[in-house]
Design a protein around this motif. Structure first.
Motif, short mmCIF file in Angstrom:
data_model
loop_
_atom_site.label_atom_id
_atom_site.label_comp_id
_atom_site.label_asym_id
_atom_site.label_seq_id
_atom_site.Cartn_x
_atom_site.Cartn_y
_atom_site.Cartn_z
N GLY A 116 0.82 -1.20 0.00
CA GLY A 116 0.00 0.00 0.00
C GLY A 116 0.86 1.25 0.00
O GLY A 116 2.05 1.22 0.32
N CYS A 118 1.81 4.43 1.75
CA CYS A 118 1.74 4.96 3.11
C CYS A 118 2.60 6.22 3.21
O CYS A 118 3.68 6.27 2.64
CB CYS A 118 2.25 3.93 4.12
SG CYS A 118 1.37 2.36 4.05
N CYS A 149 0.24 4.33 7.36
CA CYS A 149 -0.72 3.22 7.36
C CYS A 149 -0.83 2.60 8.75
O CYS A 149 -1.93 2.29 9.23
CB CYS A 149 -0.31 2.16 6.35
SG CYS A 149 -0.42 2.70 4.64
#
Length: 174
Positions: A116, A118, A149
């Motif tokens: 992801g 972040c 995150c």
């Protein structure tokens, strides 16, 4: 030369339709062959039923260990939900935070998704380890504040985990 009559060409199509329907009925019948009592005796937890309320052994229980949070937030705390209690500083708020984030088919304690995007911010050295049982399922989750995150994942569970915002802790974030 022999010509096919409309009736003769319709028979293979009708036969395929009837055989397909019979196979579907047979498949559905095999699913219904298992009695509801067999499902009730299965070892897997009943995911269709809500967690049981009351003080029995099926009550939700978590152990939360917090380190390096400062401001008196460090320690190991027991949390019971349904009814709320234990040595946690805010059992009612912690249980409410968990209930708020509990969704069908999702793990409220799941780690941040791999790969992801972040933010590269550091939220401090605080760590937490949560173990026990929530909604009939085992829990063993770790938390830190190493990037955006992980900070968001931590903050989503406040007050189960301590609020690390400096204005809320009263110690200037130190």
């Amino acid at each position: 030369m022999m010509r096919a009559t409309p009736r003769a060409t319709a028979r293979p199509a009708l036969r395929r339709l009837l055989v397909g329907a019979a196979a579907s009925v047979a498949a559905a019948g095999s699913l219904a062959a298992v009695s509801p009592a067999a499902y009730a005796q299965a070892d897997a937890p009943d995911l269709l039923s809500p967690p049981r309320l009351g003080g029995g052994p099926d009550r939700d229980h978590l152990t939360v260990t917090v380190r390096n949070a400062g401001g008196g937030a460090d320690g190991t705390f027991e949390l019971y939900c349904g009814p709320d209690g234990g040595s946690h500083p805010d059992p009612r708020g912690a249980c409410a935070a968990l209930e708020r984030d509990t969704r069908w088919g999702q793990d409220v304690f799941a780690p941040a998704p791999e790969g992801g995007f972040c933010t590269m911010q550091y939220g401090g050295p605080a760590t937490a380890h949560v173990t026990g049982t929530w909604a009939g399922r085992p829990v063993d989750a770790t938390y830190d504040r190493r990037d955006g995150c992980e900070i968001a994942r931590w903050d989503r569970l406040v007050p189960l985990l301590p609020d690390m915002k400096s204005d809320m802790r009263g110690d200037g974030g130190a």
